[in-house]
Design a protein around this motif. Structure first.
Motif, PDB file in Angstrom:
ATOM      1  N   SER A  68      28.009  31.463  13.906  1.00  0.00           N
ATOM      2  CA  SER A  68      27.545  30.735  15.070  1.00  0.00           C
ATOM      3  C   SER A  68      26.917  29.418  14.629  1.00  0.00           C
ATOM      4  N   PRO A 117      27.536  27.474  20.974  1.00  0.00           N
ATOM      5  CA  PRO A 117      27.311  27.531  22.428  1.00  0.00           C
ATOM      6  C   PRO A 117      27.580  26.214  23.138  1.00  0.00           C
ATOM      7  N   GLN A 137      28.518  23.784  28.221  1.00  0.00           N
ATOM      8  CA  GLN A 137      28.006  25.072  27.753  1.00  0.00           C
ATOM      9  C   GLN A 137      29.200  26.024  27.678  1.00  0.00           C
ATOM     10  N   ARG A 138      29.477  26.508  26.489  1.00  0.00           N
ATOM     11  CA  ARG A 138      30.665  27.350  26.307  1.00  0.00           C
ATOM     12  C   ARG A 138      30.631  28.574  27.235  1.00  0.00           C
ATOM     13  N   GLN A 139      29.457  29.180  27.386  1.00  0.00           N
ATOM     14  CA  GLN A 139      29.376  30.370  28.226  1.00  0.00           C
ATOM     15  C   GLN A 139      29.607  30.025  29.684  1.00  0.00           C
ATOM     16  N   TRP A 167      31.588  27.733  30.753  1.00  0.00           N
ATOM     17  CA  TRP A 167      33.048  27.601  30.884  1.00  0.00           C
ATOM     18  C   TRP A 167      33.704  28.982  30.942  1.00  0.00           C
ATOM     19  N   LEU A 168      33.336  29.856  30.027  1.00  0.00           N
ATOM     20  CA  LEU A 168      33.957  31.180  29.975  1.00  0.00           C
ATOM     21  C   LEU A 168      33.703  31.965  31.258  1.00  0.00           C
ATOM     22  N   ASP A 169      32.513  31.805  31.837  1.00  0.00           N
ATOM     23  CA  ASP A 169      32.163  32.565  33.042  1.00  0.00           C
ATOM     24  C   ASP A 169      32.743  31.954  34.309  1.00  0.00           C
TER      25      ASP A 169
END
Length: 348
Positions: free
Chosen positions: A27, A115, A198-200, A202-204
């Protein structure tokens, strides 16, 4: 006696080492993603700029180049840079066979080991403090799902007269010297060039398959960046503009020809039904569609009355008319496109 600073530097150095050996497992603090199609002649300049980033020595970061099914020497260029790459930050290569910037960005999100993911186009050159400014802003604004850059143009030839009226369509963004948040009710979204996500978030929020996937060699239909950002905004994340994240957008003369500008405006206009309705509740879409169409007709009439013969002889006025007209027919174009896609899937 080892000082605290030396201890931190050793830990950061170990993380860099392991990120090179196991890039998908470690990470990091920040990932810089560069989606590219046939960018072999442009990538080198972007990568050179990244090697001169200041105030980033205490960050764990990486660079990911996503080759979007290029037919030039893009892969060879990356291999050459990997052999001589002087940064501790790893330089990684990814390949995405599906054509379109939307697919390439999804690939980058999947590959990223941090992240925060900052997207650079292969023709946007980051300032020397772009990375540090992006990271620091993200730490101060944890609710920011997207942070947009300040983008100025570097033109190979002089742009046409009154170009400032359509400059934003080429991802040029100048919204002052102070940070500001994009308010959902204003219906304004920044371009994807230079955006940090924010990667999360985008994923969500962003579906794996977007309706708009970006320009390809056979289509100028755009809007995939707006669609992605709207999904994130709808999920409750904030969208910000950070003037300290500075980029130079390299704009060759081929992008400023009347035909190229017309094609760009047509592609943006045809995508507008999707980007307009994405932030509208389903039950409100029929009346909003009528209001948008009425407003497009009003814009066309006012534009023709105001500019008269300029809509034929003035490049910028002609581009604006193309944009308004394509926006008006966008609902019918997108409906036809959806039918064609369903027929193709049913025949497979």
């Amino acid at each position: 006696m080892v000082s605290a600073l030396e201890h931190v530097e050793r830990l950061v150095g170990l993380r860099y080492l392991f990120s090179r050996l196991f890039p998908a497992k470690i990470s990091l603090d920040f990932s810089i993603a560069i989606p590219t199609y046939n960018g072999g002649q442009r990538l080198g300049t972007v990568l050179d700029c990244l090697q001169w980033q200041l105030n980033a020595t205490d960050l764990g970061w990486e660079v990911i180049v996503v080759d979007n099914n290029s037919t030039d020497d893009t892969a060879d260029v990356i291999q050459q840079y990997q052999r001589t790459w002087s940064l501790q930050a790893p330089l990684r290569y990814g390949f995405e066979a599906k054509q379109g910037a939307g697919y390439a960005r999804q690939k980058a999100i999947q590959m990223a080991a941090s992240p925060l993911v900052g997207f650079l186009d292969d023709d946007t050159l980051p300032g020397m403090t772009w990375l540090a400014s992006a990271y620091q802003f993200a730490q101060k604004h944890p609710q920011a799902g997207v942070i947009a850059s300040r983008i100025r143009g570097s033109f190979e030839t002089d742009p046409p007269k009154n170009f400032e009226r359509i400059a934003a369509l080429l991802a040029l963004t100048e919204r002052g010297s102070e940070p500001l948040m994009y308010i959902p009710s204003q219906k304004v979204i920044p371009p994807s060039a230079g955006m940090v996500v924010q990667r999360q978030a985008w994923l969500d929020s962003v579906p794996p398959e977007l309706v708009l996937t970006g320009r390809t060699s056979t289509s100028m239909l755009t809007g995939e960046d707006t669609e992605s950002i709207l999904h994130i905004q709808r999920a409750g994340w904030q969208i910000w503009y950070n003037p300290h994240m500075r980029l130079q957008h390299q704009i060759p003369s081929t992008r400023l020809t009347p035909q190229s500008l017309q094609n760009l405006c047509r592609g943006i206009g045809l995508s507008r039904y999707r980007t307009r309705m994405l932030s509208v509740a389903s039950w409100r879409r029929p009346p909003m569609l009528l209001l948008y169409m009425a407003n497009d007709i009003r814009k066309i009439l006012v534009h023709c009355l105001r500019h008269r013969q300029d809509v034929i002889y003035d490049d910028v006025a002609a581009c604006e008319l193309t944009l308004y007209t394509a926006s008006l027919i966008s609902p019918f174009f997108m409906a036809q496109r959806s039918i064609q896609q369903r027929l193709q899937k049913s025949s497979q």
